[in-house]
Design a protein around this motif. Structure first.
Motif, short mmCIF file in Angstrom:
data_model
loop_
_atom_site.label_atom_id
_atom_site.label_comp_id
_atom_site.label_asym_id
_atom_site.label_seq_id
_atom_site.Cartn_x
_atom_site.Cartn_y
_atom_site.Cartn_z
N TRP A 101 0.85 -1.28 -0.07
CA TRP A 101 0.03 0.11 -0.07
C TRP A 101 0.83 1.34 0.03
O TRP A 101 0.30 2.27 0.30
N GLY A 102 2.08 1.03 0.05
CA GLY A 102 2.95 2.12 -0.36
C GLY A 102 3.84 2.94 0.89
O GLY A 102 4.49 3.98 0.67
N PHE A 118 6.27 1.90 13.01
CA PHE A 118 6.77 3.41 12.45
C PHE A 118 6.52 3.34 10.97
O PHE A 118 7.10 2.37 10.31
N PHE A 119 5.98 4.10 10.36
CA PHE A 119 5.91 4.20 8.81
C PHE A 119 6.28 5.60 8.14
O PHE A 119 6.07 6.50 8.73
N THR A 120 6.53 5.32 7.02
CA THR A 120 6.90 6.52 6.09
C THR A 120 6.52 6.00 4.67
O THR A 120 6.69 5.01 4.30
N PRO A 121 5.49 7.01 4.25
CA PRO A 121 4.99 6.82 2.88
C PRO A 121 6.07 7.07 1.75
O PRO A 121 7.00 8.03 1.77
N VAL A 122 6.08 6.19 0.82
CA VAL A 122 7.30 6.10 -0.11
C VAL A 122 6.72 6.19 -1.56
O VAL A 122 7.18 6.73 -2.46
N THR A 123 5.49 5.68 -1.89
CA THR A 123 4.90 5.83 -3.26
C THR A 123 4.03 7.16 -3.16
O THR A 123 3.75 7.77 -2.28
N ARG A 124 3.84 7.52 -4.53
CA ARG A 124 3.21 8.84 -4.67
C ARG A 124 1.93 8.71 -3.88
O ARG A 124 1.58 9.79 -3.37
N ALA A 126 0.89 7.15 -1.46
CA ALA A 126 0.86 7.06 0.03
C ALA A 126 1.52 8.40 0.40
O ALA A 126 0.90 8.92 1.46
N ILE A 127 2.15 9.11 -0.29
CA ILE A 127 2.74 10.68 0.10
C ILE A 127 1.71 11.36 -0.06
O ILE A 127 1.45 12.16 0.73
N GLU A 128 0.75 11.23 -1.07
CA GLU A 128 -0.27 12.10 -1.11
C GLU A 128 -1.25 11.98 0.02
O GLU A 128 -1.86 12.89 0.64
N LYS A 129 -1.66 10.74 0.24
CA LYS A 129 -2.50 10.47 1.33
C LYS A 129 -2.37 11.16 2.72
O LYS A 129 -3.02 11.37 3.50
N PHE A 130 -0.88 10.98 2.89
CA PHE A 130 -0.47 11.58 4.46
C PHE A 130 0.10 13.04 4.12
O PHE A 130 0.76 13.62 5.25
N ALA A 131 -0.31 13.74 3.09
CA ALA A 131 0.38 15.24 2.98
C ALA A 131 -0.32 15.85 3.80
O ALA A 131 -1.58 15.86 4.10
N ARG A 132 0.36 16.86 4.59
CA ARG A 132 -0.15 17.85 5.68
C ARG A 132 0.22 18.99 5.20
O ARG A 132 0.75 19.56 4.57
#
Length: 132
Positions: A101-102, A118-124, A126-132
């Motif tokens: 799931w990225g 502990f997680f870091t979004p790495v796919t586009r 996932a990054i967009e989903k967690f953008a603040r």
């Protein structure tokens, strides 16, 4: 409705608070010797003594008995955090792994055996989903 916190019941509040302060870098706020909170921008991790359980319902929660919940923290660089925690965390369940799931995830157990991710979004996506 707002999701505000998750509470972990433990027989050793000080030990668990110290563990989470060190792994997250967040300083706890103590209300009593039986209750502390680690507040982040998104939610609060509450840690409470077994002595607080009867206030809700006697026997309703047991310490070190979680087999279904994973407490998750969004972090900037899961690989760097893994390096920093090596030697301190004694029970890594996996090394940093990129999930379908990225998110790049690091799963470990706290001193009571609770799962922590502990997680870091790495796919586009996932990054967009967690953008603040």
């Amino acid at each position: 409705m707002d999701f505000v916190s998750i509470r972990i019941i433990t027989s050793d509040v000080a030990r668990l608070v110290e563990f989470y302060e060190r792994t997250t870098g967040v300083q706890a706020t103590w209300a009593t010797e039986d209750f502390a909170e680690l507040k982040t921008a998104g939610a609060t991790l509450a840690i409470a003594s077994t002595r607080t359980v009867p206030l809700f319902a006697p026997g309703s929660a047991r310490p070190a008995d979680n087999h279904s919940v994973i407490t998750e923290f969004l972090v900037d660089d899961v690989d760097r955090i893994h390096q920093n925690l090596t030697g301190f965390v004694t029970d890594f369940v996996n090394e940093p792994t990129t999930m379908p799931w990225g998110n790049r995830s690091l799963l470990f157990r706290d001193p009571d055996g609770n799962l922590v991710n502990f997680f870091t979004p790495v796919t586009r996506a996932a990054i967009e989903k967690f953008a603040r």
